[in-house]
Write an enzyme that holds these catalytic residues in place. Structure first.
Site, mmCIF file in Angstrom:
data_model
loop_
_atom_site.group_PDB
_atom_site.id
_atom_site.type_symbol
_atom_site.label_atom_id
_atom_site.label_comp_id
_atom_site.label_asym_id
_atom_site.label_seq_id
_atom_site.Cartn_x
_atom_site.Cartn_y
_atom_site.Cartn_z
ATOM 1 N N ASP A 68 0.864 -1.175 0.000
ATOM 2 C CA ASP A 68 0.000 0.000 0.000
ATOM 3 C C ASP A 68 0.909 1.236 0.000
ATOM 4 O O ASP A 68 2.102 1.141 0.276
ATOM 5 C CB ASP A 68 -0.884 -0.043 1.252
ATOM 6 C CG ASP A 68 -1.802 1.161 1.350
ATOM 7 O OD1 ASP A 68 -2.308 1.607 0.313
ATOM 8 O OD2 ASP A 68 -1.992 1.664 2.468
ATOM 9 N N LYS A 69 0.347 2.397 -0.321
ATOM 10 C CA LYS A 69 1.155 3.621 -0.324
ATOM 11 C C LYS A 69 0.951 4.419 0.960
ATOM 12 O O LYS A 69 1.861 4.590 1.757
ATOM 13 C CB LYS A 69 0.815 4.495 -1.537
ATOM 14 C CG LYS A 69 1.656 5.781 -1.614
ATOM 15 C CD LYS A 69 1.239 6.641 -2.767
ATOM 16 C CE LYS A 69 -0.059 7.375 -2.492
ATOM 17 N NZ LYS A 69 0.040 8.361 -1.388
ATOM 18 N N THR A 70 -0.281 4.875 1.183
ATOM 19 C CA THR A 70 -0.541 5.762 2.316
ATOM 20 C C THR A 70 -0.411 5.009 3.635
ATOM 21 O O THR A 70 -1.085 4.008 3.857
ATOM 22 C CB THR A 70 -1.955 6.361 2.199
ATOM 23 O OG1 THR A 70 -2.075 7.005 0.933
ATOM 24 C CG2 THR A 70 -2.209 7.358 3.310
ATOM 25 N N THR A 97 -2.548 1.265 -4.677
ATOM 26 C CA THR A 97 -3.057 2.390 -3.898
ATOM 27 C C THR A 97 -4.398 2.863 -4.448
ATOM 28 O O THR A 97 -4.719 2.642 -5.623
ATOM 29 C CB THR A 97 -2.051 3.557 -3.896
ATOM 30 O OG1 THR A 97 -2.580 4.648 -3.180
ATOM 31 C CG2 THR A 97 -1.727 3.998 -5.321
ATOM 32 N N ASP A 113 -1.322 -1.041 6.017
ATOM 33 C CA ASP A 113 -1.599 -0.575 7.381
ATOM 34 C C ASP A 113 -3.067 -0.351 7.668
ATOM 35 O O ASP A 113 -3.437 -0.098 8.809
ATOM 36 C CB ASP A 113 -0.848 0.739 7.642
ATOM 37 C CG ASP A 113 -1.469 1.907 6.894
ATOM 38 O OD1 ASP A 113 -1.843 1.732 5.714
ATOM 39 O OD2 ASP A 113 -1.589 2.993 7.482
ATOM 40 N N ARG A 126 -2.010 14.870 -1.760
ATOM 41 C CA ARG A 126 -3.325 14.217 -1.742
ATOM 42 C C ARG A 126 -4.387 15.295 -1.937
ATOM 43 O O ARG A 126 -4.369 16.316 -1.255
ATOM 44 C CB ARG A 126 -3.545 13.492 -0.415
ATOM 45 C CG ARG A 126 -2.624 12.303 -0.219
ATOM 46 C CD ARG A 126 -2.625 11.830 1.210
ATOM 47 N NE ARG A 126 -3.938 11.405 1.658
ATOM 48 C CZ ARG A 126 -4.422 10.178 1.518
ATOM 49 N NH1 ARG A 126 -3.696 9.264 0.922
ATOM 50 N NH2 ARG A 126 -5.614 9.860 1.970
ATOM 51 N N PHE A 181 -19.305 9.002 4.441
ATOM 52 C CA PHE A 181 -18.363 8.604 3.393
ATOM 53 C C PHE A 181 -18.450 7.103 3.162
ATOM 54 O O PHE A 181 -18.642 6.322 4.090
ATOM 55 C CB PHE A 181 -16.931 8.962 3.815
ATOM 56 C CG PHE A 181 -15.876 8.481 2.849
ATOM 57 C CD1 PHE A 181 -15.511 9.257 1.773
ATOM 58 C CD2 PHE A 181 -15.271 7.249 3.021
ATOM 59 C CE1 PHE A 181 -14.542 8.822 0.887
ATOM 60 C CE2 PHE A 181 -14.304 6.800 2.137
ATOM 61 C CZ PHE A 181 -13.941 7.593 1.063
ATOM 62 N N GLU A 193 -8.758 14.827 7.293
ATOM 63 C CA GLU A 193 -9.746 15.712 7.915
ATOM 64 C C GLU A 193 -9.120 16.541 9.026
ATOM 65 O O GLU A 193 -9.351 17.742 9.130
ATOM 66 C CB GLU A 193 -10.915 14.886 8.470
ATOM 67 C CG GLU A 193 -11.906 14.435 7.429
ATOM 68 C CD GLU A 193 -13.197 13.942 8.060
ATOM 69 O OE1 GLU A 193 -13.157 13.566 9.256
ATOM 70 O OE2 GLU A 193 -14.232 13.956 7.393
#
Length: 1162
Positions: free
Chosen positions: A407-409, A678, A793, A598, A544, A503
């Site tokens: 994963d990236k983030t 991602t 993660d 982002r 969301f 956020e």
């Protein structure tokens, strides 16, 4: 009683409908037609066994293993027919293995029972018969009203009825469920929120209707019907009304809730996921070798049976004068005799299958897994987190990885967001010293001056500061205090909590720019715009979700106007926008993405009174629906979130983690391909891939994006494949988006895989969680069957982690779901390099040698037994005493290989990390290839032949070797019988197989020396006591005085010496020959390390001989910081603790978590 039996057998009571009806306080209807539903009690059962089923269930599970089942059959055969060996020879090792495994599993299950009893016996308060009654947690029933106080955990899944706050809200943390530490606000319906006392709750007339239990933590569909003065009021219930078992109450004095899901039907219990059993490549190879050896066993048994009957075709051998047959034997069936003889030979040779292999492998994996947690290099001091092992079954798989999916983030990046830029009404802005400055301009207002914002800028900042689910925590919020009391003098103790770091970063940014979110009180949200307070009424939150990729809030402004604020991905907001600077904003969003930021797009919509009434009606209908609620809500959300006015976009930076670039480069040098999967947009993902070294600047970047149809996708794939063939010299990187990937996987898997495998790096962007798992499965099931590793993660990485051969969770800021569902967990991505290149390398070489060595030593053990049958007319006479048969694998040869498999190091860890290419030497299961397996098997047969015929040649024909000058040839058979011969063969065998392992050992510790020489010494001491004393409990003692008499002859010692040298000398010559003429990369590193070792020892000795005055010279010219560590030799023992880094650290790296770690060093 029947229901109890069903529960004990693991069957849940069948649900009679898709919904359940819960009568609050269990006030059931009084009419006679009502049949109450049956629900589970509130007991949590994480244990696997009970007192009643432990023995049968555990035995059933253990005998599912082919080796255990095989030895059980052999044991039963020994009991049923006359076999040459005692049933104890098979029964005792089998009993030992079964008992050890059962004790281990029983102890682990006892710990689970103990934990369950603590949870089930915890005191709780429930409302019954108009009063608050204390009871145990396990006694809570569905429908009970439960009281929970501050900082207590919820004992069941509760629908919130009321709290000590007037508006009926409470704050909770779900750290134990998903790892998120932020405060979440949950709500009660207004009709029950006023029931804050036991008396009012007792008089409450209400019914909850909800879905049957399901595992999804974030989904709950229900409604509550409250009867007040004969009128029924229906309110919808969602996840915001449900308090999950395991969550903890915070910043609220007490709450009352009604239990809707209890015990094993609670969401926490339903998430006790039984992960699919992953099997390592070594285990698969081990099972294959086992089947081959089973074939060898059957061949030897059949051949021996045939030869026996061929030999007995002559009458003189069929019925010799000294062994006349009985009438029953003469008249018995030839087929039954053949089967009986075949089974007898099967029993005689059965030890070629190593039963103790499984228990040794289990012990090696279990004990070896501690080394990862003890490694200080895998300890992250800032977060005080060490690496953890969730399963030890895959340790060696860490040394076989060919593809890494990351994963990236939060995995490659820190997941610490910092606001950088934004676009408002088509104009780009930057934050400079907490002020919003248009691009190209400088800060010109003096310090302390109140900045002036235009209408568009102010509306944009208000939208960002109101469209979120951020919570605020103060130091003191006990009781029903007013959170807005902090508004008139801003409290520095105020801290924002958000489930999304984006956020939190945006709300903090608007605060710095003058628009501060103060907090929410029930339905009221308050902000301060440059000191001026404004209160907005929160009417609806459109949550969301991953499909919509946006969230919205509907607010009532102080003027009474209704407005919708929306934020989300540009692909989810821009298509629904009809006004505003759409084209300019799209360009700015792409520019932000190219910088690696982002992006989020912000929009709004103003409602007229009629429009809002229609929106409110549709939302209420969808939210109170019990069937297809999600589908109806999606439809309503799409109806609301349209005709938007675009306000602008934000750009937030997520910093790269430390040493990500070095780690990816090390993996690439090790021959491991890295794929980044991602959900970010194309430009952002490419920018981060370039900055972290996943893509090189010199790499040719190929793209498979924005494909609309199957034919278009296929044509693009063909173009890419052609381009790769034409430009085969340079490296290629591939970028794929989620939509194009779906088309590629639909009908063009083979072509897509061909393109991917020819690329050095692959980046997949705009990926849904299930798409990540599909990509992993695609590689995993390709014809080459590569070993895959997935690392992430967040909860969106769980499916990928579970699908890969090895799953690794990062202890990041997106909860602990990835960690809970992973095989291993580390705190930072950079630790992956050592986990694979060092620990993976060590685990693989250790267990590969362990498996091969076990088969080798059992071939050495049984082949002389087979050869002996040619010299005893295939009479099934055993060569070894039954005690030796039993103890060979359990005692005499077990410890050296176990210690070897825990501490062995071919090269020093520093060398493995500095030379990642050494990882290629062990790739593709090379140490357990069929060629290597055949070599060890052939070596075992060769050594066995030398044991048998060497002993026979040296001692079977000439008694002078055996005699001491006093023994006559006439007494040869008395002195040199079959037990003496068998004991000699067994003695040579124990010494040879032990020394063979010593030759394989590169890293010698005091423990290796102790078990190697100690095992040989134990054999001699045991044999002297066993054969030197008449034991009253033994029926026969064939070995009496045999061993003493054997060792009293110097010629016997000479024979042992000659045979051992004959076996091992060719092996030494082969090792030297291959090491110098065809060395592997690992062997070259060993030789380099040895040269450095010799050189450094010589230099040290020379410097030391110059006396004390030369010490300043040494200090002035210190050696390099990282030196290759010399490979220990037999002549230079090292400490056992040098085989690993002893290091679980409990308090910021100051105190070892294991006090006995120092003992190893002594």
């Amino acid at each position: 009683m029947i229901r109890w039996i069903r529960q004990q057998l693991g069957f849940d009571p069948p649900h009679q409908s898709d919904t359940r009806t819960v009568y609050i306080a269990n006030k059931f209807p009084q009419h006679g037609h009502y049949i109450p539903q049956r629900f589970a009690d509130n007991r949590i059962i994480s244990s696997k066994y009970t007192i009643w089923n432990f023995i049968p269930k555990n035995l059933f599970e253990q005998f599912r293993r082919i080796a255990n089942f095989y030895f059980l059959i052999i044991f039963l055969v020994q009991l049923m027919i006359d076999t040459p060996t005692s049933p104890i020879t098979s029964g005792l090792p089998l009993f030992f293995v079964i008992t050890v495994t059962a004790i281990k599993q029983g102890y682990e299950d006892w710990l689970r029972h103990k934990a369950d009893n603590e949870v089930n016996g915890a005191p709780v308060f429930v409302v019954r018969s108009g009063s608050l009654v204390q009871t145990r947690s396990k006694n809570i029933r569905v429908g009970d009203i439960v009281r929970v106080a501050k900082d207590e955990t919820f004992p069941a899944d509760l629908v919130l009825l009321s709290s000590d706050r007037a508006e009926g809200t409470c704050h909770i943390t779900t750290t134990s469920l998903d790892g998120e530490t932020n405060l979440k606000t949950h709500y009660s319906v207004p009709e029950t929120a006023v029931s804050q006392s036991v008396s009012r709750l007792e008089s409450l007339q209400a019914v909850v209707e909800c879905q049957q239990p399901e595992a999804d933590l974030y989904r709950f569909v229900g409604r509550i019907t409250v009867t007040q003065q004969g009128e029924e009021i229906v309110r919808p219930l969602g996840p915001e009304n449900l308090l999950l078992r395991g969550a903890r109450l915070k910043n609220t004095k007490e709450i009352f809730g009604v239990a809707v899901y209890t015990g094993m039907e609670s969401k926490m219990a339903l998430n006790y996921k039984c992960k699919s059993q992953k099997r390592s490549a070594v285990e698969k190879s081990m099972n294959t070798f086992l089947i081959i050896y089973l074939g060898i066993l059957l061949f030897e048994a059949i051949l021996s049976t045939i030869l026996k009957y061929a030999w007995q075709a002559e009458n003189k051998w069929d019925e010799p004068f000294y062994n006349q047959k009985t009438d029953q034997e003469r008249n018995s069936s030839q087929i039954l005799k053949f089967i009986s003889d075949f089974l007898a030979f099967l029993v005689l040779y059965n030890f070629i299958i190593p039963i103790s292999l499984y228990v040794t492998v289990e012990m090696q994996k279990f004990l070896g897994s501690f080394f990862i947690g003890w490694d200080l290099d895998l300890y992250h001091e800032e977060s005080d987190q060490k690496a953890q092992v969730n399963t030890s079954d895959l340790n060696e798989e860490l040394g076989q990885v060919e593809y890494v999916f990351t994963d990236k983030t939060g995995t490659l990046t820190e997941n610490e967001m910092q606001f950088r830029e934004c676009s408002i009404n088509g104009i780009k802005y930057q934050e400079i010293n907490g002020k919003l400055i248009p691009e190209g301009m400088t800060e010109d207002s003096p310090d302390g001056a109140v900045p002036c914002l235009n209408k568009e800028e102010e509306l944009f900042l208000k939208a960002v500061s109101l469209c979120h689910t951020v919570q605020i925590s103060y130091d003191q919020t006990d009781g029903p205090g007013d959170p807005f009391s902090h508004a008139n003098g801003f409290s520095p103790q105020m801290e924002y909590y958000a489930s999304s770091p984006d956020e939190k970063a945006l709300v903090e940014a608007t605060k710095r720019m003058g628009v501060t979110f103060i907090g929410s009180h029930g339905e009221i949200m308050e902000i301060k715009t440059f000191g001026k307070a404004e209160k907005y009424k929160l009417l609806h939150v459109l949550e969301f979700d991953a499909d919509r990729r946006r969230m919205s809030v509907i607010l009532q402004k102080p003027s009474g106007e209704k407005v919708l604020f929306t934020k989300g991905a540009e692909s989810a907001v821009l298509p629904y926008s009809t006004s505003g600077e759409i084209d300019k904003t799209r360009v700015h969003v792409d520019e932000f993405a190219l910088k690696g930021l982002r992006t989020l797009v912000v929009a709004c919509r103003h409602f007229s009174a009629d429009e809002y009434q229609e929106v409110d009606r549709r939302l209420h209908e969808a939210r109170t629906a019990l069937q297809q609620r999600e589908e109806r809500l999606v439809e309503v959300f799409n109806f609301i979130e349209k005709d938007l006015e675009l306000l602008g976009a934000t750009g937030v930076e997520d910093k790269l983690q430390d040493k990500v670039q070095e780690t990816i480069e090390s993996l690439r040098l090790a021959g491991i391909k890295v794929w980044v999967l991602t959900g970010d947009k194309h430009e952002t993902a490419v920018s981060v891939s370039l900055s972290c070294g996943h893509f090189h600047r010199t790499m040719n970047i190929l793209e498979l994006v924005k494909q609309k149809s199957d034919s278009e996708c296929a044509e693009q794939l063909r173009r890419l494949a052609r381009r790769i063939r034409e430009d085969h010299v340079i490296q290629h990187g591939l970028v794929v988006d989620g939509a194009s990937l779906s088309l590629a996987l639909r009908e063009h898997e083979k072509l897509f895989m061909e393109v991917c495998k020819n690329c050095s790096a692959v980046l997949c962007c705009r990926m849904a969680p299930l798409q990540k798992a599909k990509v992993v499965r695609l590689l995993k099931t390709s014809p080459e069957k590569p070993i895959t590793l997935a690392i992430g993660d967040g909860a969106n990485d769980v499916s990928m982690i579970q699908e890969a051969h090895v799953g690794i969770g990062i202890m990041g800021k997106e909860g602990r779901q990835a960690v809970r569902n992973s095989d291993y967990a580390i705190a930072r991505f950079k630790f992956l390099a050592k986990l694979l290149l060092v620990h993976g390398h060590f685990y693989y070489i250790r267990i590969a040698t362990l498996v091969q060595y076990f088969f080798y030593k059992n071939v050495c053990f049984i082949t002389p037994q087979f050869l002996y049958q040619f010299f005893c007319l295939f009479s099934q006479q055993t060569l070894y005493d039954s005690v030796y048969l039993t103890l060979y694998n359990i005692c005499f040869t077990s410890l050296p290989i176990l210690v070897y498999s825990l501490f062995e190091q071919l090269v020093h860890p520093h060398v493995l990390q500095s030379k990642p290419a050494l990882y290629r030497d062990i790739s593709k299961n090379s140490l357990l290839s069929f060629k290597t397996f055949l070599y060890w098997t052939f070596l075992g047969f060769c050594h066995a032949f030398v044991f048998f015929f060497g002993s026979y040649t040296l001692m079977g024909e000439d008694t002078t070797l055996m005699g001491n000058g006093q023994i006559l040839r006439a007494n040869r058979q008395l002195m040199f019988g079959n037990w003496t011969f068998g004991t000699l063969v067994f003695t040579v065998m124990v010494i040879t197989v032990t020394l063979k392992l010593a030759l394989e050992t590169h890293f010698w510790t005091w423990m290796n020396h102790f078990v190697t020489w100690g095992s040989i010494a134990f054999y001699f001491i045991f044999s002297l006591f066993y054969g030197g004393i008449i034991w009253p409990f033994l029926h026969t003692q064939d070995m009496y005085f045999i061993f003493v008499q054997l060792l009293s002859s110097g010629s016997a010692w000479f024979a042992i010496f000659i045979i051992v040298i004959t076996c091992l000398f060719p092996d030494v010559i082969k090792k030297v020959f291959y090491r110098h003429l065809q060395p592997t990369s690992t062997q070259k590193s060993q030789m380099e390390a040895d040269k450095v070792s010799v050189s450094s020892e010589y230099d040290t000795a020379e410097i030391g001989s110059r006396g004390e005055d030369n010490r300043p010279l040494i200090a002035a010219f210190p050696p390099p910081l990282v030196q290759p560590h010399p490979s220990p030799s037999l002549l230079r023992p090292t400490r056992a603790s040098d085989a690993w880094t002893p290091c679980a650290v409990s308090q910021r790296g100051k105190t070892p978590a294991h006090d006995w770690a120092g003992w190893w060093s002594e």
